[in-house]
Design a protein around this motif. Structure first.
Motif, mmCIF file in Angstrom:
data_model
loop_
_atom_site.group_PDB
_atom_site.id
_atom_site.type_symbol
_atom_site.label_atom_id
_atom_site.label_comp_id
_atom_site.label_asym_id
_atom_site.label_seq_id
_atom_site.Cartn_x
_atom_site.Cartn_y
_atom_site.Cartn_z
ATOM 1 N N ASP A 20 52.238 48.129 49.222
ATOM 2 C CA ASP A 20 52.535 47.845 50.623
ATOM 3 C C ASP A 20 51.455 46.978 51.269
ATOM 4 O OD1 ASP A 20 54.829 49.332 50.425
ATOM 5 O OD2 ASP A 20 53.941 51.151 51.266
ATOM 6 N N ALA A 21 50.253 47.081 50.781
ATOM 7 C CA ALA A 21 49.139 46.345 51.366
ATOM 8 C C ALA A 21 49.148 44.895 50.879
ATOM 9 C CB ALA A 21 47.823 47.009 50.963
ATOM 10 N N PRO A 22 48.660 43.981 51.717
ATOM 11 C CA PRO A 22 48.543 42.599 51.251
ATOM 12 C C PRO A 22 47.518 42.541 50.117
ATOM 13 C CG PRO A 22 47.514 42.861 53.409
ATOM 14 C CD PRO A 22 48.186 44.160 53.068
ATOM 15 N N PRO A 23 47.711 41.608 49.161
ATOM 16 C CA PRO A 23 46.783 41.551 48.033
ATOM 17 C C PRO A 23 45.367 41.204 48.488
ATOM 18 C CG PRO A 23 48.261 39.660 48.013
ATOM 19 C CD PRO A 23 48.722 40.573 49.098
ATOM 20 N N GLN A 26 39.879 38.672 45.024
ATOM 21 C CA GLN A 26 38.471 38.622 44.641
ATOM 22 C C GLN A 26 38.098 37.202 44.244
ATOM 23 O OE1 GLN A 26 37.663 41.338 41.473
ATOM 24 N NE2 GLN A 26 38.652 43.038 42.486
ATOM 25 N N SER A 27 39.079 36.498 43.670
ATOM 26 C CA SER A 27 38.841 35.171 43.129
ATOM 27 C C SER A 27 39.875 34.197 43.690
ATOM 28 C CB SER A 27 38.942 35.203 41.606
ATOM 29 O OG SER A 27 38.049 36.154 41.068
ATOM 30 N N VAL A 28 39.440 32.961 43.879
ATOM 31 C CA VAL A 28 40.329 31.925 44.396
ATOM 32 C C VAL A 28 40.237 30.715 43.471
ATOM 33 C CG1 VAL A 28 40.887 30.437 46.357
ATOM 34 C CG2 VAL A 28 39.952 32.732 46.754
ATOM 35 N N ALA A 29 41.380 30.343 42.902
ATOM 36 C CA ALA A 29 41.430 29.258 41.930
ATOM 37 C C ALA A 29 41.942 27.974 42.553
ATOM 38 C CB ALA A 29 42.344 29.646 40.770
ATOM 39 N N LEU A 30 41.366 26.871 42.117
ATOM 40 C CA LEU A 30 41.891 25.540 42.399
ATOM 41 C C LEU A 30 42.269 24.970 41.042
ATOM 42 C CD1 LEU A 30 42.441 23.103 44.238
ATOM 43 C CD2 LEU A 30 40.037 22.460 43.957
ATOM 44 N N ILE A 31 43.580 24.825 40.806
ATOM 45 C CA ILE A 31 44.069 24.317 39.525
ATOM 46 C C ILE A 31 44.457 22.857 39.711
ATOM 47 C CG2 ILE A 31 45.753 24.550 37.675
ATOM 48 C CD1 ILE A 31 46.176 27.466 38.572
ATOM 49 N N ILE A 32 43.700 21.962 39.109
ATOM 50 C CA ILE A 32 44.017 20.536 39.122
ATOM 51 C C ILE A 32 44.871 20.273 37.884
ATOM 52 C CG2 ILE A 32 43.090 18.188 39.150
ATOM 53 C CD1 ILE A 32 42.204 19.885 41.559
ATOM 54 N N ILE A 45 49.847 33.372 35.599
ATOM 55 C CA ILE A 45 49.029 34.524 35.216
ATOM 56 C C ILE A 45 48.032 34.951 36.294
ATOM 57 C CG2 ILE A 45 47.230 35.256 33.590
ATOM 58 C CD1 ILE A 45 48.719 33.509 31.496
ATOM 59 N N LEU A 46 47.344 34.005 36.911
ATOM 60 C CA LEU A 46 46.259 34.360 37.834
ATOM 61 C C LEU A 46 46.684 35.229 39.019
ATOM 62 C CD1 LEU A 46 44.152 31.063 37.862
ATOM 63 C CD2 LEU A 46 43.648 33.210 36.666
ATOM 64 N N PRO A 47 47.858 35.016 39.631
ATOM 65 C CA PRO A 47 48.212 35.854 40.783
ATOM 66 C C PRO A 47 48.561 37.308 40.445
ATOM 67 C CG PRO A 47 49.360 33.753 40.882
ATOM 68 C CD PRO A 47 48.759 33.861 39.514
ATOM 69 N N LEU A 48 48.665 37.639 39.177
ATOM 70 C CA LEU A 48 49.020 39.007 38.794
ATOM 71 C C LEU A 48 47.839 39.949 39.010
ATOM 72 C CD1 LEU A 48 50.863 38.240 35.441
ATOM 73 C CD2 LEU A 48 51.878 38.604 37.696
ATOM 74 N N SER A 49 48.122 41.160 39.471
ATOM 75 C CA SER A 49 47.042 42.120 39.727
ATOM 76 C C SER A 49 46.373 42.576 38.432
ATOM 77 C CB SER A 49 47.566 43.316 40.516
ATOM 78 O OG SER A 49 48.606 43.952 39.816
ATOM 79 N N GLU A 50 47.069 42.472 37.296
ATOM 80 C CA GLU A 50 46.487 42.883 36.008
ATOM 81 C C GLU A 50 45.485 41.861 35.471
ATOM 82 O OE1 GLU A 50 50.226 42.284 35.786
ATOM 83 O OE2 GLU A 50 50.175 44.002 37.113
ATOM 84 N N GLY A 53 39.844 39.989 37.624
ATOM 85 C CA GLY A 53 39.473 39.363 38.882
ATOM 86 C C GLY A 53 40.640 39.217 39.845
ATOM 87 N N GLY A 54 41.807 39.686 39.438
ATOM 88 C CA GLY A 54 43.024 39.458 40.214
ATOM 89 C C GLY A 54 43.371 40.589 41.138
ATOM 90 N N PRO A 55 44.368 40.365 41.939
ATOM 91 C CA PRO A 55 45.163 39.144 41.925
ATOM 92 C C PRO A 55 44.388 37.979 42.539
ATOM 93 C CG PRO A 55 45.886 40.531 43.730
ATOM 94 C CD PRO A 55 44.842 41.309 42.967
ATOM 95 N N TRP A 56 44.578 36.796 41.964
ATOM 96 C CA TRP A 56 43.899 35.609 42.442
ATOM 97 C C TRP A 56 44.732 34.916 43.516
ATOM 98 C CZ3 TRP A 56 40.087 32.466 39.416
ATOM 99 C CH2 TRP A 56 39.482 33.206 38.406
ATOM 100 N N LYS A 57 44.054 34.317 44.466
ATOM 101 C CA LYS A 57 44.699 33.356 45.362
ATOM 102 C C LYS A 57 44.620 32.027 44.607
ATOM 103 C CE LYS A 57 44.240 31.196 49.892
ATOM 104 N NZ LYS A 57 43.456 31.174 51.140
ATOM 105 N N VAL A 58 45.715 31.270 44.603
ATOM 106 C CA VAL A 58 45.752 30.056 43.792
ATOM 107 C C VAL A 58 46.206 28.856 44.622
ATOM 108 C CG1 VAL A 58 46.775 28.936 41.766
ATOM 109 C CG2 VAL A 58 46.237 31.372 41.689
ATOM 110 N N TYR A 59 45.403 27.795 44.564
ATOM 111 C CA TYR A 59 45.804 26.484 45.058
ATOM 112 C C TYR A 59 46.166 25.668 43.823
ATOM 113 C CZ TYR A 59 43.207 27.698 49.332
ATOM 114 O OH TYR A 59 42.740 28.313 50.464
#
Length: 130
Positions: A20-23, A26-32, A45-50, A53-59
């Motif tokens: 219920d809580a927003p994710p 811990q880590s924020v990725a910039l994928i070029i 893969i990165l946004p998954l809680s498993e 360091g996840g779930p990651w925020k991804v750009y």
């Protein structure tokens, strides 16, 4: 109530509360190169809680408009030609929360020397942006 049952019900309640809580990122990725083979896999893969360091925020950054087949990835898609320094600074310079850079793209040119030159310039600019 046994100790096992008490632990199991606490774990189940925690799982429901966590969903219920927003994710918490811990880590924020910039994928070029997010639309390539490696970039697409990272975006899945990165946004998954498993994920460690996840779930990651991804750009996710790519030269072309966002393809429909990436629509289900929970990423912030940024259309940007990183070989254009002005566009790169304008579109990516405001990203202040990035903790990890995944550079998984390659600019093709007619000769090996030209490929090395353009890709070296792009990478060096990306590493010095922040």
């Amino acid at each position: 109530m046994s100790w096992w049952w008490a632990g199991a019900t606490r774990a189940a309640k925690k799982k429901v509360d966590d969903e219920d809580a927003p994710p918490k990122h811990q880590s924020v990725a910039l994928i070029i190169g997010v639309t390539g083979i490696v970039g697409n896999s990272l975006a899945e893969i990165l946004p998954l809680s498993e994920t460690p360091g996840g779930p990651w925020k991804v750009y996710g950054v790519a030269r072309r408009p966002r393809p429909q087949w990436t629509a289900y990835h929970p990423i912030e898609y940024i259309q940007c030609d990183v070989s254009n320094p002005d566009e790169t600074v304008t579109k990516l310079g405001c990203l202040q929360d990035v903790t990890h850079l995944f550079y998984v793209t390659w600019a093709s040119r007619p000769t090996e020397s030209e490929k090395c030159d353009i890709n070296g310039k792009i990478r060096s600019k990306m590493f010095w942006m922040h």
